[in-house]
Design a protein around this motif. Structure first.
Motif, PDB file in Angstrom:
ATOM      1  N   LEU A  32      -4.000 -11.961  -6.715  1.00 37.79           N
ATOM      2  CA  LEU A  32      -3.174 -13.168  -6.623  1.00 37.79           C
ATOM      3  C   LEU A  32      -1.704 -12.865  -6.912  1.00 37.79           C
ATOM      4  O   LEU A  32      -0.822 -13.311  -6.193  1.00 37.79           O
ATOM      5  CB  LEU A  32      -3.711 -14.196  -7.631  1.00 37.79           C
ATOM      6  CG  LEU A  32      -3.025 -15.547  -7.690  1.00 37.79           C
ATOM      7  CD1 LEU A  32      -3.325 -16.341  -6.434  1.00 37.79           C
ATOM      8  CD2 LEU A  32      -3.509 -16.314  -8.921  1.00 37.79           C
ATOM      9  N   CYS A  33      -1.435 -12.115  -7.953  1.00 35.82           N
ATOM     10  CA  CYS A  33      -0.051 -11.786  -8.316  1.00 35.82           C
ATOM     11  C   CYS A  33       0.358 -10.411  -7.818  1.00 35.82           C
ATOM     12  O   CYS A  33       1.507 -10.202  -7.472  1.00 35.82           O
ATOM     13  CB  CYS A  33       0.113 -11.820  -9.830  1.00 35.82           C
ATOM     14  SG  CYS A  33      -0.167 -13.449 -10.546  1.00 35.82           S
ATOM     15  N   HIS A  34      -0.568  -9.460  -7.846  1.00 34.66           N
ATOM     16  CA  HIS A  34      -0.188  -8.077  -7.550  1.00 34.66           C
ATOM     17  C   HIS A  34      -0.417  -7.690  -6.092  1.00 34.66           C
ATOM     18  O   HIS A  34       0.103  -6.671  -5.650  1.00 34.66           O
ATOM     19  CB  HIS A  34      -0.950  -7.115  -8.472  1.00 34.66           C
ATOM     20  CG  HIS A  34      -0.487  -7.182  -9.896  1.00 34.66           C
ATOM     21  ND1 HIS A  34       0.718  -6.674 -10.317  1.00 34.66           N
ATOM     22  CD2 HIS A  34      -1.059  -7.730 -11.001  1.00 34.66           C
ATOM     23  CE1 HIS A  34       0.854  -6.886 -11.629  1.00 34.66           C
ATOM     24  NE2 HIS A  34      -0.201  -7.532 -12.058  1.00 34.66           N
ATOM     25  N   ALA A  36       1.537   0.023  -7.686  1.00 30.83           N
ATOM     26  CA  ALA A  36       1.501   1.314  -7.002  1.00 30.83           C
ATOM     27  C   ALA A  36       2.598   2.235  -7.535  1.00 30.83           C
ATOM     28  O   ALA A  36       2.500   3.450  -7.443  1.00 30.83           O
ATOM     29  CB  ALA A  36       1.647   1.121  -5.495  1.00 30.83           C
ATOM     30  N   ALA A  37       3.675   1.635  -8.108  1.00 30.86           N
ATOM     31  CA  ALA A  37       4.786   2.435  -8.622  1.00 30.86           C
ATOM     32  C   ALA A  37       4.741   2.555 -10.141  1.00 30.86           C
ATOM     33  O   ALA A  37       5.649   3.111 -10.751  1.00 30.86           O
ATOM     34  CB  ALA A  37       6.108   1.794  -8.192  1.00 30.86           C
ATOM     35  N   SER A  38       3.687   2.046 -10.741  1.00 34.35           N
ATOM     36  CA  SER A  38       3.611   2.028 -12.204  1.00 34.35           C
ATOM     37  C   SER A  38       3.548   3.437 -12.773  1.00 34.35           C
ATOM     38  O   SER A  38       2.873   4.310 -12.231  1.00 34.35           O
ATOM     39  CB  SER A  38       2.376   1.245 -12.647  1.00 34.35           C
ATOM     40  OG  SER A  38       2.284   1.281 -14.054  1.00 34.35           O
ATOM     41  N   TYR A  93      -9.358   1.358 -11.097  1.00 35.42           N
ATOM     42  CA  TYR A  93      -9.081   1.040  -9.690  1.00 35.42           C
ATOM     43  C   TYR A  93      -7.574   0.878  -9.473  1.00 35.42           C
ATOM     44  O   TYR A  93      -7.016   1.413  -8.519  1.00 35.42           O
ATOM     45  CB  TYR A  93      -9.822  -0.230  -9.257  1.00 35.42           C
ATOM     46  CG  TYR A  93      -9.441  -0.623  -7.851  1.00 35.42           C
ATOM     47  CD1 TYR A  93      -9.911   0.112  -6.766  1.00 35.42           C
ATOM     48  CD2 TYR A  93      -8.572  -1.682  -7.605  1.00 35.42           C
ATOM     49  CE1 TYR A  93      -9.525  -0.197  -5.473  1.00 35.42           C
ATOM     50  CE2 TYR A  93      -8.183  -1.995  -6.313  1.00 35.42           C
ATOM     51  CZ  TYR A  93      -8.667  -1.254  -5.252  1.00 35.42           C
ATOM     52  OH  TYR A  93      -8.276  -1.557  -3.978  1.00 35.42           O
ATOM     53  N   THR A  94      -6.923   0.161 -10.386  1.00 39.37           N
ATOM     54  CA  THR A  94      -5.477  -0.058 -10.283  1.00 39.37           C
ATOM     55  C   THR A  94      -4.743   1.269 -10.180  1.00 39.37           C
ATOM     56  O   THR A  94      -3.796   1.410  -9.410  1.00 39.37           O
ATOM     57  CB  THR A  94      -4.984  -0.832 -11.528  1.00 39.37           C
ATOM     58  OG1 THR A  94      -5.650  -2.080 -11.583  1.00 39.37           O
ATOM     59  CG2 THR A  94      -3.478  -1.064 -11.483  1.00 39.37           C
ATOM     60  N   ARG A  95      -5.204   2.270 -10.934  1.00 35.93           N
ATOM     61  CA  ARG A  95      -4.519   3.567 -10.972  1.00 35.93           C
ATOM     62  C   ARG A  95      -4.700   4.353  -9.675  1.00 35.93           C
ATOM     63  O   ARG A  95      -3.983   5.319  -9.453  1.00 35.93           O
ATOM     64  CB  ARG A  95      -4.983   4.373 -12.189  1.00 35.93           C
ATOM     65  CG  ARG A  95      -4.602   3.674 -13.494  1.00 35.93           C
ATOM     66  CD  ARG A  95      -4.985   4.463 -14.718  1.00 35.93           C
ATOM     67  NE  ARG A  95      -4.190   5.681 -14.866  1.00 35.93           N
ATOM     68  CZ  ARG A  95      -2.934   5.721 -15.302  1.00 35.93           C
ATOM     69  NH1 ARG A  95      -2.332   4.608 -15.643  1.00 35.93           N
ATOM     70  NH2 ARG A  95      -2.292   6.854 -15.410  1.00 35.93           N
ATOM     71  N   THR A  96      -5.644   3.941  -8.810  1.00 34.39           N
ATOM     72  CA  THR A  96      -5.792   4.628  -7.520  1.00 34.39           C
ATOM     73  C   THR A  96      -4.792   4.081  -6.494  1.00 34.39           C
ATOM     74  O   THR A  96      -4.574   4.700  -5.461  1.00 34.39           O
ATOM     75  CB  THR A  96      -7.216   4.447  -6.930  1.00 34.39           C
ATOM     76  OG1 THR A  96      -7.407   3.075  -6.591  1.00 34.39           O
ATOM     77  CG2 THR A  96      -8.282   4.905  -7.892  1.00 34.39           C
ATOM     78  N   LEU A  97      -4.183   2.932  -6.770  1.00 31.55           N
ATOM     79  CA  LEU A  97      -3.341   2.271  -5.760  1.00 31.55           C
ATOM     80  C   LEU A  97      -2.119   3.101  -5.398  1.00 31.55           C
ATOM     81  O   LEU A  97      -1.746   3.183  -4.241  1.00 31.55           O
ATOM     82  CB  LEU A  97      -2.898   0.887  -6.251  1.00 31.55           C
ATOM     83  CG  LEU A  97      -4.015  -0.148  -6.407  1.00 31.55           C
ATOM     84  CD1 LEU A  97      -3.483  -1.425  -7.033  1.00 31.55           C
ATOM     85  CD2 LEU A  97      -4.682  -0.445  -5.073  1.00 31.55           C
ATOM     86  N   GLY A  98      -1.469   3.703  -6.404  1.00 27.21           N
ATOM     87  CA  GLY A  98      -0.257   4.445  -6.120  1.00 27.21           C
ATOM     88  C   GLY A  98      -0.526   5.780  -5.437  1.00 27.21           C
ATOM     89  O   GLY A  98       0.334   6.315  -4.769  1.00 27.21           O
TER      90      GLY A  98
END
Ligand code: HEC
Length: 109
Positions: free
Chosen positions: A46-48, A63-65, A101-106
């Motif tokens: 929703l936000c990301h 993705a840039a975190s 999962y979030t860490r795979t985005l970048g």
């Protein structure tokens, strides 16, 4: 009329075969890792955004975190700024799964 018993038997065998493989497949899906992705879609997209880049309402580009896994877990657990805490929404294990999962985005681009 002679064919009837065979047809019924074949039908039963097909039912048994299909029922069995469906149950096995459902079991595999439950245990596999797409859970983090499902949780992300439900709670974070929703936000990301699906790729982490949407930035709705000041949300950071995931993705840039550059923060560490532990910092991400802490931030998702306790919230920060406009992002709410998830400690009462997700279990610790679910938070780890969604952070992984979030860490795979970048890394895909
Ligand atoms: C209501 C909108 C919203 C939702 C839903 C949301 N976030 Fe956020 N998120 C934000 C905002 C806003 C920030 C920036 C917070 C700040 O630094 O002030 C942020 C920051 C982050 C950061 C920090 C990134 C960095 O580099 O500093 C991570 C990690 C994060 N979110 C993960 C998640 C995860 C995982 C979920 C789902 C469990 C989620 N967010 C759901 C709004 C949201």
């Amino acid at each position: 009329m002679m064919k009837a018993p065979h047809t019924v038997l074949l039908g039963m065998l097909l039912l048994i075969a299909c029922g069995g493989s469906d149950a096995a497949e459902a079991g595999i899906v439950d245990d596999a890792s797409p859970k983090g992705q499902q949780l992300f879609k439900m709670h974070c997209e929703l936000c990301h955004g699906s790729d982490g880049k949407l930035g709705f309402n000041g949300a950071k580009d995931l993705a840039a975190s550059t923060i560490t896994r532990a910092e991400m877990i802490a931030q998702v657990t306790n919230g920060k700024g406009k992002m709410m805490p998830y400690k009462n929404v997700l279990t610790a294990k679910e938070i780890e799964a969604v952070v992984d999962y979030t860490r795979t985005l970048g890394k895909t681009k």
